[in-house]
Design a protein around this motif. Structure first.
Motif, short mmCIF file in Angstrom:
data_model
loop_
_atom_site.label_atom_id
_atom_site.label_comp_id
_atom_site.label_asym_id
_atom_site.label_seq_id
_atom_site.Cartn_x
_atom_site.Cartn_y
_atom_site.Cartn_z
N LYS A 211 0.83 -1.22 0.00
CA LYS A 211 0.00 0.00 0.00
C LYS A 211 0.86 1.26 0.00
N ALA A 212 2.01 1.21 0.68
CA ALA A 212 2.91 2.37 0.76
C ALA A 212 3.76 2.54 -0.49
N GLY A 213 3.69 1.57 -1.41
CA GLY A 213 4.46 1.68 -2.64
C GLY A 213 5.89 1.19 -2.53
N VAL A 214 6.24 0.61 -1.40
CA VAL A 214 7.61 0.16 -1.18
C VAL A 214 7.94 -1.02 -2.08
N ILE A 215 7.06 -1.97 -2.18
CA ILE A 215 7.33 -3.16 -2.99
C ILE A 215 7.51 -2.76 -4.46
N ASP A 216 6.67 -1.88 -4.95
CA ASP A 216 6.78 -1.43 -6.33
C ASP A 216 8.10 -0.72 -6.58
N SER A 217 8.49 0.19 -5.68
CA SER A 217 9.74 0.93 -5.83
C SER A 217 10.95 0.00 -5.79
N LEU A 218 10.95 -0.92 -4.84
CA LEU A 218 12.07 -1.86 -4.74
C LEU A 218 12.15 -2.76 -5.97
N THR A 219 11.00 -3.19 -6.45
CA THR A 219 10.98 -4.03 -7.64
C THR A 219 11.57 -3.29 -8.84
N LYS A 220 11.18 -2.03 -9.02
CA LYS A 220 11.70 -1.24 -10.15
C LYS A 220 13.22 -1.07 -10.05
N VAL A 221 13.72 -0.80 -8.85
CA VAL A 221 15.16 -0.62 -8.66
C VAL A 221 15.90 -1.92 -8.92
N LEU A 222 15.37 -3.02 -8.41
CA LEU A 222 16.03 -4.31 -8.62
C LEU A 222 16.00 -4.73 -10.08
N VAL A 223 14.93 -4.42 -10.78
CA VAL A 223 14.88 -4.70 -12.22
C VAL A 223 15.92 -3.85 -12.94
N SER A 224 16.05 -2.58 -12.56
CA SER A 224 17.07 -1.72 -13.17
C SER A 224 18.47 -2.28 -12.93
N LEU A 225 18.71 -2.75 -11.74
CA LEU A 225 20.02 -3.34 -11.42
C LEU A 225 20.24 -4.60 -12.24
N TYR A 226 19.21 -5.41 -12.38
CA TYR A 226 19.31 -6.65 -13.16
C TYR A 226 19.62 -6.33 -14.62
N GLU A 227 18.98 -5.28 -15.14
CA GLU A 227 19.15 -4.93 -16.55
C GLU A 227 20.42 -4.11 -16.81
N GLU A 228 21.09 -3.68 -15.77
CA GLU A 228 22.32 -2.90 -15.91
C GLU A 228 23.40 -3.76 -16.56
N PRO A 229 23.93 -3.34 -17.72
CA PRO A 229 24.94 -4.16 -18.38
C PRO A 229 26.26 -4.23 -17.59
N ASP A 230 26.66 -3.11 -17.00
CA ASP A 230 27.87 -3.08 -16.18
C ASP A 230 27.45 -3.03 -14.72
N LYS A 231 27.44 -4.18 -14.11
CA LYS A 231 26.99 -4.27 -12.71
C LYS A 231 27.92 -3.45 -11.81
N PRO A 232 27.35 -2.60 -10.96
CA PRO A 232 28.19 -1.80 -10.07
C PRO A 232 28.84 -2.67 -9.00
N SER A 233 30.02 -2.24 -8.55
CA SER A 233 30.71 -3.01 -7.52
C SER A 233 30.00 -2.88 -6.17
N GLU A 234 29.35 -1.76 -5.97
CA GLU A 234 28.59 -1.52 -4.74
C GLU A 234 27.10 -1.49 -5.08
N ALA A 235 26.47 -2.64 -5.04
CA ALA A 235 25.05 -2.73 -5.40
C ALA A 235 24.18 -1.89 -4.47
N ILE A 236 24.56 -1.82 -3.19
CA ILE A 236 23.75 -1.05 -2.24
C ILE A 236 23.74 0.42 -2.60
N ASN A 237 24.87 0.97 -3.07
CA ASN A 237 24.89 2.37 -3.49
C ASN A 237 24.02 2.60 -4.73
N PHE A 238 23.98 1.61 -5.62
CA PHE A 238 23.09 1.68 -6.79
C PHE A 238 21.64 1.78 -6.32
#
Length: 115
Positions: free
Chosen positions: A29-56
């Motif tokens: 309801k707070a939109g947290v799951i949707d936001s986290l899902t979008k960020v994780l999908v962006s990270l998954y689709e990132e061709p050059d994975k960052p060394s610090e995933a948490i900062n991403f």
């Protein structure tokens, strides 16, 4: 006795499951799951994975970078100094205005002449 323990364990599991479900609904309801899902999908689709995933994840959720954070801290300190200087100037001007508005006390010689 064993049946009682199993029933108790089942009841505790049901309470835990209902708490988990309530929390999941809250996050959804707070939109947290949707936001986290979008960020994780962006990270998954990132061709050059960052060394610090948490900062991403932090940066994609809107947190400032460490450099931006340090710049904001420096700006805050500068503004606090300006505020302190302005407050001191205001106090100085208020004191000067109060001194100017106060009736001047007559000198000793003037007091006798007025009588």
């Amino acid at each position: 006795r064993r049946g009682c323990v199993l029933r108790l364990a089942g009841a505790m599991a049901a309470v835990t499951d209902s708490k988990k479900e309530a929390f999941r609904q809250y996050l959804e309801k707070a939109g947290v799951i949707d936001s986290l899902t979008k960020v994780l999908v962006s990270l998954y689709e990132e061709p050059d994975k960052p060394s610090e995933a948490i900062n991403f994840v932090k940066s994609h959720l809107g947190a400032p970078t460490p450099e931006e954070f340090e710049a904001l801290k420096a700006e805050k300190a500068a503004v606090e100094e300006e505020l302190a200087a302005a407050q001191a100037k205001i106090a100085e001007m208020e004191a000067a205005a109060a001194a100017a508005d106060a009736p001047a006390e007559p000198a000793e010689g003037e007091e006798a002449a007025a009588e």
